[in-house]
Each structure stands twice: as C-alpha cells, then as structure tokens.
Design a protein around this motif. Structure first.
Motif, PDB file in Angstrom:
ATOM      1  N   GLY A  44       0.806  -1.219   0.000  1.00 23.98           N
ATOM      2  CA  GLY A  44       0.000   0.000   0.000  1.00 23.98           C
ATOM      3  C   GLY A  44       0.834   1.260   0.000  1.00 23.98           C
ATOM      4  N   TYR A  60      -3.630  -0.159  -3.198  1.00 26.09           N
ATOM      5  CA  TYR A  60      -3.167  -1.543  -3.024  1.00 26.09           C
ATOM      6  C   TYR A  60      -3.329  -2.354  -4.297  1.00 26.09           C
ATOM      7  CZ  TYR A  60      -3.198  -0.831   2.006  1.00 26.09           C
ATOM      8  OH  TYR A  60      -2.941  -0.365   3.269  1.00 26.09           O
ATOM      9  N   VAL A  62      -4.102  -6.261  -4.903  1.00 29.29           N
ATOM     10  CA  VAL A  62      -4.559  -7.451  -4.183  1.00 29.29           C
ATOM     11  C   VAL A  62      -4.736  -8.572  -5.204  1.00 29.29           C
ATOM     12  CG1 VAL A  62      -6.423  -8.463  -2.820  1.00 29.29           C
ATOM     13  CG2 VAL A  62      -5.750  -6.084  -2.429  1.00 29.29           C
ATOM     14  N   ALA A  77      -8.021  -5.257   1.215  1.00 29.95           N
ATOM     15  CA  ALA A  77      -7.343  -3.954   1.221  1.00 29.95           C
ATOM     16  C   ALA A  77      -7.732  -3.127   2.441  1.00 29.95           C
ATOM     17  CB  ALA A  77      -7.653  -3.194  -0.069  1.00 29.95           C
ATOM     18  N   ARG A  80      -5.779  -4.425   5.341  1.00 29.97           N
ATOM     19  CA  ARG A  80      -4.375  -3.984   5.263  1.00 29.97           C
ATOM     20  C   ARG A  80      -4.243  -2.516   5.677  1.00 29.97           C
ATOM     21  NH1 ARG A  80      -2.470  -6.479  -0.581  1.00 29.97           N
ATOM     22  NH2 ARG A  80      -2.716  -8.676  -0.011  1.00 29.97           N
ATOM     23  N   SER A  97     -13.754   1.570  -0.072  1.00 27.16           N
ATOM     24  CA  SER A  97     -12.878   1.049  -1.116  1.00 27.16           C
ATOM     25  C   SER A  97     -13.518   1.122  -2.489  1.00 27.16           C
ATOM     26  CB  SER A  97     -12.547  -0.417  -0.839  1.00 27.16           C
ATOM     27  OG  SER A  97     -11.827  -0.524   0.357  1.00 27.16           O
TER      28      SER A  97
END
Length: 115
Positions: A44, A60, A62, A77, A80, A97
């Motif tokens: 990230g 990020y 993923v 994400a 994280r 997100s």
C-alpha cells in the motif's frame, strides 16, 4: 487450483482524532505522500494533502481468487489499511474502497488507422 485475479484497490478515509504527535508527523512527512507517491503496491501507498489534513487514500494491489470477487479484494485492502494505519498510530474513520479487476477490465484500443 482456482483462478487468481489481480485487483487495484483505492481505500479512502478521513483522519479522526489524531494526536498532536501523529498530526505533526503527518505534516512533516507530507512531501513524501503527495501525488508523486501514488502507486499501487501490495503493502500500500499512503497519500494525503497536508492542508487541510482531513482525508487520505491508500492504493493496493490485491491478488485473490476470482470466485471471491471484488468484494473480497476490497475487504482485504481495508484490512491492510486498518493494520498499517493503526501500526503507525493514526486514527481514522469512514474507510471506503473502490476496486478494479484488472483481469476483466476492457481496454479500448484505437484502430491502427487512427494512431
């Protein structure tokens, strides 16, 4: 073995209740977290504007099972981001997100005659 997809996820949030120390650290490191730092990575990359010090985003990459879909990639994400921000001592709220599946996105290519 299940098919893996690669997702790009942008996690956005709002700083909330930052300590004086955390605020000072963010302001001191702001030059390292501007537009030039925006990269999609597994660990990230954090970006924010120092004035006003209100919102942030983390980008990020993923890789996860395609069957789990974009929702799972977003959840990974988010997790994280939460861990990273807590480890750094930054308080936040309202994580949201946006997920793009790189394996299914359509690329519009110009015809050779128009290049």
């Amino acid at each position: 073995m299940s098919e893996q997809h690669t997702y790009r996820v942008i996690v956005r949030g709002t700083w909330d209740g930052l300590t004086d120390e955390a605020r000072a650290r963010l302001l001191a490191e702001a030059a390292d977290h501007g537009m030039a730092s925006m990269r999609f990575t597994e660990e990230g990359s954090l970006s924010y504007e120092p004035a006003p010090l209100k919102h942030f985003s983390m980008r990020y990459v993923v890789v996860s099972d395609a069957a789990d879909g974009e929702e799972m990639a977003g959840a990974i994400a988010d997790d994280r981001a939460e861990g990273t921000l807590r480890d750094l001592g930054y308080s936040f709220r309202d994580l949201k997100s946006t997920v793009t599946d790189l394996d299914t996105m359509k690329i519009n290519r110009k015809p050779a005659s128009r290049r």
